[in-house]
Design a protein around this motif. Structure first.
Motif, PDB file in Angstrom:
ATOM      1  N   ARG A 149       0.816  -1.213   0.000  1.00 55.86           N
ATOM      2  CA  ARG A 149       0.000   0.000   0.000  1.00 55.86           C
ATOM      3  C   ARG A 149       0.858   1.275   0.000  1.00 55.86           C
ATOM      4  O   ARG A 149       0.363   2.353  -0.336  1.00 55.86           O
ATOM      5  N   LEU A 150       2.144   1.166   0.335  1.00 61.00           N
ATOM      6  CA  LEU A 150       3.020   2.333   0.327  1.00 61.00           C
ATOM      7  C   LEU A 150       3.717   2.546  -1.013  1.00 61.00           C
ATOM      8  O   LEU A 150       4.547   3.442  -1.139  1.00 61.00           O
ATOM      9  N   GLY A 151       3.378   1.725  -1.992  1.00 62.63           N
ATOM     10  CA  GLY A 151       4.025   1.852  -3.292  1.00 62.63           C
ATOM     11  C   GLY A 151       3.883   3.249  -3.886  1.00 62.63           C
ATOM     12  O   GLY A 151       4.831   3.806  -4.451  1.00 62.63           O
ATOM     13  N   ASP A 152       2.674   3.832  -3.749  1.00 62.10           N
ATOM     14  CA  ASP A 152       2.448   5.183  -4.270  1.00 62.10           C
ATOM     15  C   ASP A 152       3.337   6.197  -3.554  1.00 62.10           C
ATOM     16  O   ASP A 152       3.840   7.144  -4.169  1.00 62.10           O
ATOM     17  N   LEU A 153       3.510   6.027  -2.247  1.00 60.54           N
ATOM     18  CA  LEU A 153       4.343   6.949  -1.474  1.00 60.54           C
ATOM     19  C   LEU A 153       5.770   6.952  -2.004  1.00 60.54           C
ATOM     20  O   LEU A 153       6.385   8.024  -2.166  1.00 60.54           O
ATOM     21  N   VAL A 204      -0.286  12.117 -10.908  1.00 62.18           N
ATOM     22  CA  VAL A 204      -1.647  12.621 -10.680  1.00 62.18           C
ATOM     23  C   VAL A 204      -2.627  11.460 -10.725  1.00 62.18           C
ATOM     24  O   VAL A 204      -3.523  11.341  -9.877  1.00 62.18           O
ATOM     25  N   ASP A 205      -2.461  10.572 -11.717  1.00 56.44           N
ATOM     26  CA  ASP A 205      -3.338   9.398 -11.831  1.00 56.44           C
ATOM     27  C   ASP A 205      -3.187   8.484 -10.613  1.00 56.44           C
ATOM     28  O   ASP A 205      -4.188   7.963 -10.092  1.00 56.44           O
ATOM     29  N   LEU A 206      -1.947   8.282 -10.151  1.00 56.71           N
ATOM     30  CA  LEU A 206      -1.715   7.435  -8.970  1.00 56.71           C
ATOM     31  C   LEU A 206      -2.458   7.994  -7.760  1.00 56.71           C
ATOM     32  O   LEU A 206      -3.113   7.252  -7.012  1.00 56.71           O
ATOM     33  N   LEU A 207      -2.359   9.297  -7.557  1.00 56.98           N
ATOM     34  CA  LEU A 207      -2.976   9.918  -6.384  1.00 56.98           C
ATOM     35  C   LEU A 207      -4.501   9.906  -6.491  1.00 56.98           C
ATOM     36  O   LEU A 207      -5.200   9.755  -5.479  1.00 56.98           O
ATOM     37  N   ALA A 208      -5.016  10.070  -7.704  1.00 52.89           N
ATOM     38  CA  ALA A 208      -6.476  10.010  -7.885  1.00 52.89           C
ATOM     39  C   ALA A 208      -7.002   8.626  -7.524  1.00 52.89           C
ATOM     40  O   ALA A 208      -8.043   8.482  -6.853  1.00 52.89           O
ATOM     41  N   LYS A 209      -6.284   7.578  -7.967  1.00 60.57           N
ATOM     42  CA  LYS A 209      -6.687   6.208  -7.626  1.00 60.57           C
ATOM     43  C   LYS A 209      -6.526   5.945  -6.129  1.00 60.57           C
ATOM     44  O   LYS A 209      -7.338   5.233  -5.522  1.00 60.57           O
ATOM     45  N   LEU A 210      -5.482   6.513  -5.529  1.00 63.48           N
ATOM     46  CA  LEU A 210      -5.271   6.360  -4.086  1.00 63.48           C
ATOM     47  C   LEU A 210      -6.426   6.992  -3.317  1.00 63.48           C
ATOM     48  O   LEU A 210      -6.902   6.432  -2.317  1.00 63.48           O
ATOM     49  N   LYS A 211      -6.895   8.156  -3.768  1.00 67.25           N
ATOM     50  CA  LYS A 211      -8.015   8.827  -3.110  1.00 67.25           C
ATOM     51  C   LYS A 211      -9.272   7.967  -3.181  1.00 67.25           C
ATOM     52  O   LYS A 211     -10.032   7.856  -2.202  1.00 67.25           O
ATOM     53  N   ASP A 212      -9.512   7.351  -4.342  1.00 66.45           N
ATOM     54  CA  ASP A 212     -10.669   6.460  -4.488  1.00 66.45           C
ATOM     55  C   ASP A 212     -10.548   5.270  -3.539  1.00 66.45           C
ATOM     56  O   ASP A 212     -11.540   4.853  -2.911  1.00 66.45           O
ATOM     57  N   ARG A 255      -4.727  12.726   6.019  1.00 70.63           N
ATOM     58  CA  ARG A 255      -3.434  12.569   5.345  1.00 70.63           C
ATOM     59  C   ARG A 255      -3.612  11.844   4.015  1.00 70.63           C
ATOM     60  O   ARG A 255      -4.548  11.063   3.820  1.00 70.63           O
ATOM     61  N   VAL A 256      -2.673  12.079   3.115  1.00 72.58           N
ATOM     62  CA  VAL A 256      -2.687  11.388   1.824  1.00 72.58           C
ATOM     63  C   VAL A 256      -2.264   9.940   1.983  1.00 72.58           C
ATOM     64  O   VAL A 256      -2.882   9.020   1.443  1.00 72.58           O
ATOM     65  N   PHE A 257      -1.208   9.718   2.758  1.00 74.13           N
ATOM     66  CA  PHE A 257      -0.688   8.367   2.964  1.00 74.13           C
ATOM     67  C   PHE A 257      -1.000   7.940   4.397  1.00 74.13           C
ATOM     68  O   PHE A 257      -0.587   8.610   5.359  1.00 74.13           O
TER      69      PHE A 257
END
Length: 417
Positions: free
Chosen positions: A221-225, A288-296, A314-316
């Motif tokens: 789950r921290l891959g985006d970070l 941007v796409d990664l963060l949008a999917k993370l928000k979902d 928080r985002v992460f």
């Protein structure tokens, strides 16, 4: 100023110390080698500190004994007289280095002058290193030689150059405060001979190792970070402190406004490391796409956890919405790197990797410095100057090509055309 004199500490039959008059003097004083030489002179009157004596004063004296000869005592008297004349009442200040440092540290924490992690480091240096060696010495008598000896003791004990410099900086900062408060005329820690703390050249992964790491990291789950870290150069605490209100997915920008630090078992939110640390950073389209999917995904987790969800904003986060402990991403990174057999990499090295990517792409050093939130471009240049060699070589070739372009290739005519 009184003359020097000789006295001893012998006692009479009743146990009283012999006096200084002819009638009360020790019989052995006839021997010129008996006793020691010293001096005593008046330093004015001060309010009597005894209870029940309001308005009364008592005379104060400067005295010192233990010299072998009258000449030594006279030289000491003259030196003491000059020092007293220059310092006045401060000459009698009995505040010890340890007492002052403790008060200074308490004041720094009370006034919020230091970041929590910095305050914790400073106090550790004071308690474990500085006070045990210099703490009992009177502050007004601390000399540059005392500080030099302290630095030498740290080096002799095998402390690293960087650590020695940090400990010295802590002491020097405190003593500068004493100068500002009029407790000292100068900083005894200034001009100390400190060991060189040369920077090791930054070493980062190449493209293949980076892609391999990110492919494996996105299973966690921290891959985006980690990808955001590599693409923006944000510090660990800045990433952990990032809120959704700091993210503009339309404009493709992140605003760095806060920093999470772990002090013992406590996680605290503070300002970025430097004033320049408060900055706006652009993010590429795929991030941007990664963060949008993370928000979902976070919205889905909020719904799944229902009332048990702890919305930190928080985002992460952890799955239940809690903010990350800053040490957690570092531990996950270490585990992934070992599992993949990649060259060793700390979390902070991802920040170096960002700088390497930017410089390799031809981004000017000044822009890289601004993106990373360095207080000065000199810091960036000091860390990454060796990474500029290839970029400099490409720039030189480009300039040469512009000045003397390669001749157009000669095309031989083809028979029959």
């Amino acid at each position: 100023m009184a003359d020097v004199s000789r006295r001893c500490g012998c006692r009479d039959e009743s146990g009283k110390v012999y006096g200084t008059t002819a009638a009360t003097r020790c019989p052995q004083m006839a021997n010129p080698r008996h006793g020691s030489w010293g001096f005593r002179f008046s330093a004015g009157s001060v309010p009597d500190p005894q209870p029940g004596a309001p308005g009364k004063t008592k005379r104060r004296y400067v005295q010192e004994w233990g010299y072998k000869t009258a000449k030594e005592a006279k030289e000491a008297r003259e030196a003491a007289g000059k020092k007293y004349k220059g310092q006045g009442d401060r000459f009698f200040d009995k505040t010890t280095v340890g007492e002052f440092l403790t008060d200074w540290m308490d004041r720094q924490e009370r006034q919020g002058e230091l970041r929590p992690s910095t305050a914790r480091m400073y106090r550790s240096y004071l308690v474990k290193d500085i006070v045990p060696v210099l703490g009992d010495k009177r502050l007004v008598k601390l000399t540059r030689n005392d500080v030099a000896g302290f630095v030498d003791s740290l080096r002799d004990a095998g402390r690293g150059a960087t650590t020695v410099r940090r400990i010295h900086a802590t002491l020097s900062s405190a003593l500068s405060s004493a100068v500002k408060r009029g407790m000292l005329d100068f900083n005894p820690a200034s001009r100390a001979d400190l060991p060189d703390a040369a920077h090791d050249q930054v070493k980062v992964w190449g493209r293949d190792d980076t892609l391999r790491f990110l492919e494996a990291a996105h299973e966690h789950r921290l891959g985006d970070l980690y990808e955001v870290a590599i693409m923006t150069g944000l510090r660990r605490g800045e990433l952990c402190g990032l809120r959704w209100e700091d993210v503009d997915l339309v404009e493709g920008r992140l605003s760095v406004r806060r920093n999470l630090v772990q002090v013992g078992n406590e996680v605290r939110e503070g300002q970025p490391k430097t004033t320049a640390g408060e900055r706006s950073v652009g993010i590429p389209a795929h991030v941007v796409d990664l963060l949008a999917k993370l928000k979902d995904r976070q919205d889905a987790e909020r719904e799944a956890w229902a009332e048990a969800y702890q919305d930190s904003g928080r985002v992460f986060t952890y799955e239940d919405g809690r903010q990350l402990r800053p040490g957690y991403p570092s531990k996950v990174l270490e585990t992934l790197v070992k599992r993949l057999g990649l060259p060793s990499m700390r979390f902070h090295d991802l920040r170096h990797l960002f700088a390497s990517i930017q410089l390799d792409a031809g981004t000017p050093m000044a822009m890289v410095s601004k993106l990373m939130g360095h207080s000065t471009i000199a810091i960036t240049a000091d860390l990454y100057s060796h990474l500029m060699d290839d970029a400099a070589a490409r720039a030189a070739e480009a300039a040469a090509s512009w000045l003397r372009p390669s001749p157009a290739p000669v095309v031989e005519p083809v028979e029959g055309l």
